[in-house]
Structure formats: structure tokens, C-alpha cells
Write a protein that holds these residues in place. Structure first.
Motif, PDB file in Angstrom:
ATOM      1  N   ALA A 112      -0.766  -4.801   3.956  1.00  0.00           N
ATOM      2  CA  ALA A 112      -0.226  -6.214   4.228  1.00  0.00           C
ATOM      3  C   ALA A 112      -0.115  -6.681   5.595  1.00  0.00           C
ATOM      4  CB  ALA A 112       0.837  -6.380   3.476  1.00  0.00           C
ATOM      5  N   THR A 113       0.655  -5.661   6.473  1.00  0.00           N
ATOM      6  CA  THR A 113       0.923  -5.941   7.737  1.00  0.00           C
ATOM      7  C   THR A 113       0.046  -5.644   8.700  1.00  0.00           C
ATOM      8  OG1 THR A 113       2.371  -4.209   8.135  1.00  0.00           O
ATOM      9  CG2 THR A 113       3.312  -6.045   7.257  1.00  0.00           C
ATOM     10  N   LYS A 114      -0.955  -4.537   8.515  1.00  0.00           N
ATOM     11  CA  LYS A 114      -1.990  -3.994   9.194  1.00  0.00           C
ATOM     12  C   LYS A 114      -1.128  -2.997  10.076  1.00  0.00           C
ATOM     13  CE  LYS A 114      -5.158  -6.227   6.950  1.00  0.00           C
ATOM     14  NZ  LYS A 114      -5.725  -5.386   6.038  1.00  0.00           N
ATOM     15  N   LYS A 115       0.023  -2.498   9.967  1.00  0.00           N
ATOM     16  CA  LYS A 115       0.931  -1.898  11.036  1.00  0.00           C
ATOM     17  C   LYS A 115       0.689  -0.410  10.762  1.00  0.00           C
ATOM     18  CE  LYS A 115       5.296  -0.857  12.872  1.00  0.00           C
ATOM     19  NZ  LYS A 115       6.962  -1.123  12.559  1.00  0.00           N
ATOM     20  N   LEU A 116       0.147   0.358  11.692  1.00  0.00           N
ATOM     21  CA  LEU A 116      -0.223   1.776  11.833  1.00  0.00           C
ATOM     22  C   LEU A 116       0.845   2.450  12.573  1.00  0.00           C
ATOM     23  CD1 LEU A 116      -2.155   4.002  10.720  1.00  0.00           C
ATOM     24  CD2 LEU A 116      -3.352   3.573  12.896  1.00  0.00           C
ATOM     25  N   GLN A 117       1.553   3.423  12.104  1.00  0.00           N
ATOM     26  CA  GLN A 117       2.501   4.516  12.848  1.00  0.00           C
ATOM     27  C   GLN A 117       1.761   5.682  12.862  1.00  0.00           C
ATOM     28  OE1 GLN A 117       6.883   3.509  12.323  1.00  0.00           O
ATOM     29  NE2 GLN A 117       6.240   2.626  10.366  1.00  0.00           N
ATOM     30  N   THR A 118       1.745   6.274  13.862  1.00  0.00           N
ATOM     31  CA  THR A 118       1.237   7.597  14.047  1.00  0.00           C
ATOM     32  C   THR A 118       2.565   8.583  14.376  1.00  0.00           C
ATOM     33  OG1 THR A 118      -0.897   6.766  15.167  1.00  0.00           O
ATOM     34  CG2 THR A 118      -0.282   8.961  15.516  1.00  0.00           C
ATOM     35  N   LEU A 119       2.367   9.507  13.590  1.00  0.00           N
ATOM     36  CA  LEU A 119       3.582  10.598  13.515  1.00  0.00           C
ATOM     37  C   LEU A 119       2.892  11.863  14.120  1.00  0.00           C
ATOM     38  CD1 LEU A 119       5.176   9.705  10.211  1.00  0.00           C
ATOM     39  CD2 LEU A 119       5.758   8.745  12.459  1.00  0.00           C
ATOM     40  N   ALA A 120       3.044  12.393  15.421  1.00  0.00           N
ATOM     41  CA  ALA A 120       2.429  13.540  16.012  1.00  0.00           C
ATOM     42  C   ALA A 120       3.564  14.702  15.785  1.00  0.00           C
ATOM     43  CB  ALA A 120       2.398  13.237  17.350  1.00  0.00           C
ATOM     44  N   SER A 121       3.025  15.670  15.657  1.00  0.00           N
ATOM     45  CA  SER A 121       3.823  17.121  15.719  1.00  0.00           C
ATOM     46  C   SER A 121       4.537  17.290  16.843  1.00  0.00           C
ATOM     47  CB  SER A 121       3.024  18.331  15.040  1.00  0.00           C
ATOM     48  OG  SER A 121       3.472  19.491  15.389  1.00  0.00           O
ATOM     49  N   ASP A 122       5.793  17.590  16.780  1.00  0.00           N
ATOM     50  CA  ASP A 122       6.598  18.015  17.881  1.00  0.00           C
ATOM     51  C   ASP A 122       7.194  19.309  18.037  1.00  0.00           C
ATOM     52  OD1 ASP A 122       8.174  17.134  15.854  1.00  0.00           O
ATOM     53  OD2 ASP A 122       8.984  15.523  17.227  1.00  0.00           O
ATOM     54  N   THR A 143       8.520  -2.431   2.454  1.00  0.00           N
ATOM     55  CA  THR A 143       7.798  -2.509   1.152  1.00  0.00           C
ATOM     56  C   THR A 143       6.123  -2.565   1.536  1.00  0.00           C
ATOM     57  OG1 THR A 143       9.514  -3.891   0.281  1.00  0.00           O
ATOM     58  CG2 THR A 143       7.129  -4.191  -0.706  1.00  0.00           C
ATOM     59  N   GLY A 144       5.666  -1.855   0.957  1.00  0.00           N
ATOM     60  CA  GLY A 144       4.176  -1.655   1.252  1.00  0.00           C
ATOM     61  C   GLY A 144       3.697  -0.467   2.112  1.00  0.00           C
ATOM     62  N   ASP A 145       4.695   0.182   2.448  1.00  0.00           N
ATOM     63  CA  ASP A 145       4.290   1.268   3.450  1.00  0.00           C
ATOM     64  C   ASP A 145       3.866   2.431   2.585  1.00  0.00           C
ATOM     65  OD1 ASP A 145       4.882   0.174   5.962  1.00  0.00           O
ATOM     66  OD2 ASP A 145       6.788   0.996   6.139  1.00  0.00           O
ATOM     67  N   TYR A 146       2.725   3.156   3.182  1.00  0.00           N
ATOM     68  CA  TYR A 146       2.247   4.318   2.685  1.00  0.00           C
ATOM     69  C   TYR A 146       2.379   5.436   3.670  1.00  0.00           C
ATOM     70  CZ  TYR A 146       0.865   1.816  -1.458  1.00  0.00           C
ATOM     71  OH  TYR A 146       0.688   1.118  -2.692  1.00  0.00           O
ATOM     72  N   SER A 173     -10.459   4.845   7.379  1.00  0.00           N
ATOM     73  CA  SER A 173     -10.503   4.736   6.099  1.00  0.00           C
ATOM     74  C   SER A 173      -9.298   4.006   5.586  1.00  0.00           C
ATOM     75  CB  SER A 173     -10.606   6.171   5.403  1.00  0.00           C
ATOM     76  OG  SER A 173     -11.882   6.762   5.866  1.00  0.00           O
ATOM     77  N   LEU A 174      -8.125   4.239   6.273  1.00  0.00           N
ATOM     78  CA  LEU A 174      -6.917   3.655   5.811  1.00  0.00           C
ATOM     79  C   LEU A 174      -6.864   2.095   5.985  1.00  0.00           C
ATOM     80  CD1 LEU A 174      -4.280   6.087   7.197  1.00  0.00           C
ATOM     81  CD2 LEU A 174      -5.361   6.072   5.035  1.00  0.00           C
ATOM     82  N   GLN A 175      -7.599   1.708   6.927  1.00  0.00           N
ATOM     83  CA  GLN A 175      -7.699   0.235   7.287  1.00  0.00           C
ATOM     84  C   GLN A 175      -8.629  -0.689   6.443  1.00  0.00           C
ATOM     85  OE1 GLN A 175      -8.332   0.774  11.632  1.00  0.00           O
ATOM     86  NE2 GLN A 175      -6.215   0.636  12.041  1.00  0.00           N
ATOM     87  N   GLN A 176      -9.309  -0.020   5.559  1.00  0.00           N
ATOM     88  CA  GLN A 176      -9.941  -0.620   4.525  1.00  0.00           C
ATOM     89  C   GLN A 176      -9.233  -1.363   3.761  1.00  0.00           C
ATOM     90  OE1 GLN A 176     -13.130   1.717   2.843  1.00  0.00           O
ATOM     91  NE2 GLN A 176     -13.558   2.773   4.714  1.00  0.00           N
ATOM     92  N   LYS A 177      -9.564  -2.274   2.649  1.00  0.00           N
ATOM     93  CA  LYS A 177      -8.961  -3.035   2.120  1.00  0.00           C
ATOM     94  C   LYS A 177      -8.528  -2.135   0.790  1.00  0.00           C
ATOM     95  CE  LYS A 177     -10.664  -7.514   3.375  1.00  0.00           C
ATOM     96  NZ  LYS A 177     -11.227  -8.824   2.959  1.00  0.00           N
ATOM     97  N   SER A 178      -9.306  -1.138   0.420  1.00  0.00           N
ATOM     98  CA  SER A 178      -9.397  -0.393  -0.833  1.00  0.00           C
ATOM     99  C   SER A 178      -8.158   0.415  -0.592  1.00  0.00           C
ATOM    100  CB  SER A 178     -10.502   0.341  -1.047  1.00  0.00           C
ATOM    101  OG  SER A 178     -10.826   1.329   0.012  1.00  0.00           O
TER     102      SER A 178
END
Length: 201
Positions: A112-122, A143-146, A173-178
Motif C-alpha cells: 500500500a505504501t510501497k515502503k521497502l525496508q532492507t534488513l542486512a545480516s550483522d 498494517t500491510g507489512d510483509y 517481484s515484491l514490488q509487483q501488484k500481485s
């Protein structure tokens, strides 16, 4: 929770475990042993036993991953290690706490918000050091975070030209509407074009 496990051989070097704590927190563990096949699966049973046993008793993910590391250091040959991520979903506070040890970047994406958070290994993969103090990350979920996580078999999957799927294939792939989960698997299948997989996925 949706997941896909596709071993390259009869025995799988990738493991995916989920369990709930007495406090109703959801714990997940995704791991990738060095190599694939029978030799890569030798640590899966002990790791699962520790994960399920300690989760049932209400231990935190720091204690669990430290205990798995100690076990892997004793069990695995010197040339092997266990890249893994353990995460805890706290429903009451809407937070995600995770410890990533050598796996590829994970993502939290909101369509919904198109926000992408990247979580790198530390942290280093498990089994290399006898003892270590893992660094953890905490995120507030909306709400809506996967939350998407995967082993390196996904990003290193090659097509007929030898080009890898890479993290860009996952992100696109994640940024597609599906549905992001289905989109990644569909794009990966198309990328590999019927070739046999070269690693556990």
C-alpha cells in the motif's frame, strides 16, 4: 506464514521452523547449512530440537540462537557452518525482533505504501565461533507489512546464460501488484527456464 522448501537432493540443507512461545509470540528460524544433500542436513535435527525445546520454555531468541551456535560449533566439521535468521513477532507491541547470521538481506515490504525496508545480516554464521554475542534488530510493523526472508539459493539461481536471479529479482517481484510471495516464486521459475536447481531453495 507461507513458505517454500525445495531441496536440491533427497536431503535438505535448508531448514524452516516456526513455533509459538507460552506468551503467544511467533518465533521463526530459517537456516542454510553449507552445501546440500545428506552432509548438509546433519545439523538440522539438533538445531530443530533446541529451537522447539527452548521456545516452548519461553526463552528469548538471543538465548536460543546462542545455544544453537554452541551446538553447531561442537557438531559441524571445520569447513561447515550454519547461516541462519531467527525472528520473533510480538503481536501485542506490533514489533519484529530478529537476529540474522550470514543469510542474504531480508525485506519488509508494504504494497500500500510501497515502503521497502532492507534488513542486512550483522552477525557471523553459526558454528564458526564457540561463543558470540549476537546483534539484534527491532522493527515496528504497520498494517500491510510483509516480512520476506530466504536463503542464498534464491538469489544465486542462474538462468541458461549463467546470470543470477540476485536481490534485484526478489525486489522487483515484491514490488509487483500481485502477492509478493507468489510473485517471487513465479519470477524465479521463469528465470531458471526449466533448468535444474543448483542449490536448496
Amino acid at each position: 506464514v507461507k513458505y517454500s522448501l525445495s531441496p536440491m537432493a533427497l536431503f535438505n540443507g535448508d531448514v524452516f521452523l516456526t513455533a509459538k512461545t507460552p506468551g503467544n509470540q511467533l518465533y521463526i528460524l530459517l537456516g542454510d547449512f553449507t552445501g546440500h544433500g545428506l552432509s548438509a542436513s546433519i545439523g538440522a535435527g539438533p538445531a530443530a530440537e533446541i529451537f522447539y525445546g527452548m521456545t516452548e520454555k519461553g526463552f528469548g531468541i538471543v538465548e536460543i540462537i546462542a545455544e544453537i551456535n554452541r551446538k553447531m560449533h561442537k557438531l559441524l566439521p571445520v569447513h561447515m557452518f550454519f547461516a541462519a535468521t531467527i525472528a520473533a513477532l510480538h503481536v501485542d507491541t506490533e514489533t519484529l525482533n530478529l537476529i540474522s547470521c550470514g543469510l542474504p538481506e531480508h525485506y519488509v515490504y508494504n504494497r500500500a505504501t510501497k515502503k521497502l525496508q532492507t534488513l542486512a545480516s550483522d552477525n557471523l554464521p553459526l558454528g564458526i565461533l564457540a561463543d558470540f554475542e549476537p546483534q539484534s534488530q527491532t522493527l515496528h510493523l504497520n498494517t500491510g507489512d510483509y516480512f520476506y526472508l530466504f536463503t542464498d539459493g534464491i538469489i544465486e539461481a542462474e538462468n541458461k546464460l549463467g546470470v543470477q536471479f540476485e536481490s534485484t529479482g526478489v525486489i522487483q517481484s515484491l514490488q509487483q501488484k500481485s502477492d509478493g510471495y507468489e510473485a517471487v516464486l513465479a519470477a524465479l521459475k521463469l528465470h531458471m527456464e526449466g533448468l535444474e536447481q543448483q542449490d536448496d531453495l
